[in-house]
Design an enzyme around this catalytic site. Structure first.
Site, PDB file in Angstrom:
ATOM      1  N   HIS A  22     -13.448   3.789   2.066  1.00 26.24           N
ATOM      2  CA  HIS A  22     -12.401   4.695   1.610  1.00 26.24           C
ATOM      3  C   HIS A  22     -13.033   5.944   0.996  1.00 26.24           C
ATOM      4  O   HIS A  22     -14.260   6.042   0.864  1.00 26.24           O
ATOM      5  CB  HIS A  22     -11.512   4.000   0.576  1.00 26.24           C
ATOM      6  CG  HIS A  22     -10.490   3.095   1.185  1.00 26.24           C
ATOM      7  ND1 HIS A  22     -10.547   1.732   1.078  1.00 26.24           N
ATOM      8  CD2 HIS A  22      -9.367   3.364   1.914  1.00 26.24           C
ATOM      9  CE1 HIS A  22      -9.522   1.188   1.713  1.00 26.24           C
ATOM     10  NE2 HIS A  22      -8.788   2.151   2.226  1.00 26.24           N
ATOM     11  N   SER A  31       0.851  -1.190   0.000  1.00 25.80           N
ATOM     12  CA  SER A  31       0.000   0.000   0.000  1.00 25.80           C
ATOM     13  C   SER A  31       0.887   1.240   0.000  1.00 25.80           C
ATOM     14  O   SER A  31       1.999   1.225   0.547  1.00 25.80           O
ATOM     15  CB  SER A  31      -0.886   0.004   1.245  1.00 25.80           C
ATOM     16  OG  SER A  31      -1.479   1.271   1.458  1.00 25.80           O
ATOM     17  N   SER A  32       0.373   2.313  -0.580  1.00 24.30           N
ATOM     18  CA  SER A  32       1.127   3.571  -0.544  1.00 24.30           C
ATOM     19  C   SER A  32       1.218   4.118   0.877  1.00 24.30           C
ATOM     20  O   SER A  32       2.001   5.040   1.144  1.00 24.30           O
ATOM     21  CB  SER A  32       0.485   4.607  -1.473  1.00 24.30           C
ATOM     22  OG  SER A  32      -0.872   4.832  -1.127  1.00 24.30           O
ATOM     23  N   CYS A  33       0.452   3.546   1.835  1.00 25.79           N
ATOM     24  CA  CYS A  33       0.574   3.917   3.245  1.00 25.79           C
ATOM     25  C   CYS A  33       1.911   3.476   3.825  1.00 25.79           C
ATOM     26  O   CYS A  33       2.264   3.873   4.939  1.00 25.79           O
ATOM     27  CB  CYS A  33      -0.553   3.286   4.057  1.00 25.79           C
ATOM     28  SG  CYS A  33      -2.202   3.872   3.617  1.00 25.79           S
ATOM     29  N   TYR A  83      -1.922   0.300   9.932  1.00 27.80           N
ATOM     30  CA  TYR A  83      -2.054  -0.384   8.638  1.00 27.80           C
ATOM     31  C   TYR A  83      -0.740  -0.315   7.870  1.00 27.80           C
ATOM     32  O   TYR A  83      -0.275  -1.317   7.305  1.00 27.80           O
ATOM     33  CB  TYR A  83      -3.167   0.285   7.838  1.00 27.80           C
ATOM     34  CG  TYR A  83      -3.430  -0.325   6.484  1.00 27.80           C
ATOM     35  CD1 TYR A  83      -4.066  -1.552   6.366  1.00 27.80           C
ATOM     36  CD2 TYR A  83      -3.046   0.346   5.321  1.00 27.80           C
ATOM     37  CE1 TYR A  83      -4.325  -2.106   5.113  1.00 27.80           C
ATOM     38  CE2 TYR A  83      -3.301  -0.204   4.075  1.00 27.80           C
ATOM     39  CZ  TYR A  83      -3.944  -1.424   3.974  1.00 27.80           C
ATOM     40  OH  TYR A  83      -4.183  -1.982   2.738  1.00 27.80           O
ATOM     41  N   LYS A 130       1.784  -3.416   6.565  1.00 33.13           N
ATOM     42  CA  LYS A 130       2.127  -3.609   5.151  1.00 33.13           C
ATOM     43  C   LYS A 130       3.644  -3.592   4.938  1.00 33.13           C
ATOM     44  O   LYS A 130       4.172  -4.363   4.126  1.00 33.13           O
ATOM     45  CB  LYS A 130       1.448  -2.531   4.295  1.00 33.13           C
ATOM     46  CG  LYS A 130      -0.052  -2.719   4.136  1.00 33.13           C
ATOM     47  CD  LYS A 130      -0.349  -3.995   3.366  1.00 33.13           C
ATOM     48  CE  LYS A 130      -1.812  -4.156   3.050  1.00 33.13           C
ATOM     49  NZ  LYS A 130      -2.084  -5.389   2.273  1.00 33.13           N
TER      50      LYS A 130
END
Length: 295
Positions: A165, A93-95, A122, A126
């Site tokens: 989201h 994820s870009s998180c 989160y 990831k």
């Protein structure tokens, strides 16, 4: 949501897919995951399951987002390792990127700074699972890959107002506001935060290409659109599709997350792939799906 899109895309290409539901397989149970892989002997595992949600859900349940995603991810990686399943596509994820990184976000920036607090649990999960893939490759000679998509939306999405989201959540809110002729709708923050969204069907198409080109994939790579929009612009695009004609008010007491999350797609470009659905087209077909499945 992503898993169902990937299953559809692979099935359309006559690939045999096995995608047990949550009721059929508890991914928090490592033994169950290991047993499934031993029985199925898959050519490739695509890990896209997990607990996901919008900014509100992440703020309210950081423990759940960290523990569940870390446990599910580590169970899948370790089960692949124990059963000799050498091909695993793990979805990141870009998180995973530090909150203060310059954009566009390059893969080598991971673990170079602190994560965004509003979705830190989160993001940590990831990062941890992605690193497990790299460590397995280094220590045991596996060939696990991690794809890091930008934000996704589309068919099978979650439109629940408390956990969705950005795009599906706003779509539901503005649909209700249009029906009720509401004069205004609140936006968390000042609306300037920028986000990159891709149609989930396009990402599923890339997964199919990734399966076919598996050995050519980098160990870790971004997948995205290459362009982004502000949160306010997404509200305006969705309002046009759903027919909401009211105004927007900014609730500056609410957090809005990272100022920008645009991933660098240089490695994706090297593979010769780009998404085919524009953001406007994707919002339109997703809204139709919302009307058919949630209303």
């Amino acid at each position: 949501m992503v898993g169902k899109n990937v299953q559809d895309a692979l099935s359309e290409r006559d690939a045999e897919t096995i995608a047990p539901s949550r009721e059929e397989l508890d991914l928090m149970n490592k033994g169950g995951v290991r047993e499934l892989l031993r029985n199925c002997e898959p050519d490739v595992v695509v890990h896209c399951a997990g607990l996901v949600g919008g900014i509100r859900a992440n703020i309210e349940s950081p423990y759940d987002f960290a523990l569940q995603n870390m446990t599910i991810g580590s169970n899948v990686v370790d089960a692949c390792l124990e059963t000799g399943t050498s091909r695993l596509i793990n979805l990141g994820s870009s998180c995973m990127y530090p909150r203060d990184s310059s954009n566009p976000l390059k893969e080598e920036m991971i673990l170079t700074g602190s994560l965004e607090p509003t979705n830190e649990g989160y993001g940590i999960a990831k990062v941890a699972v992605s690193r497990l893939c790299k460590y397995a490759n280094a220590q045991y000679g596996t060939n696990f890959k991690t794809l890091i998509p930008c934000n996704l939306f589309g068919y099978y999405d979650n439109f629940d107002l408390k956990t969705a989201h950005l795009i599906p959540g706003v779509m539901h809110r503005l649909h209700k506001s249009a029906l009720n002729s509401s004069s205004s709708v609140d936006i968390w923050g000042d609306g300037s935060a920028r986000r990159e969204f891709m149609f989930a069907g396009d990402f599923a198409d890339f997964i199919c290409s990734a399966v076919e080109l598996y050995d050519d994939l980098p160990e870790e790579m971004n997948v995205g659109m290459g362009t982004d929009h502000s949160v306010k612009e997404y509200y305006e695009l969705i309002a046009e599709v759903v027919g909401y004609e009211g105004s927007f008010k900014h609730d500056l007491s609410k957090p809005q997350g990272m100022s920008q999350k645009l991933v660098d797609i240089s490695l994706q470009g090297d593979l010769g792939w780009s998404p085919s659905t524009t953001i406007g087209e994707a919002i339109a077909v997703t809204y139709q799906h919302f009307l058919e499945t949630w209303i």
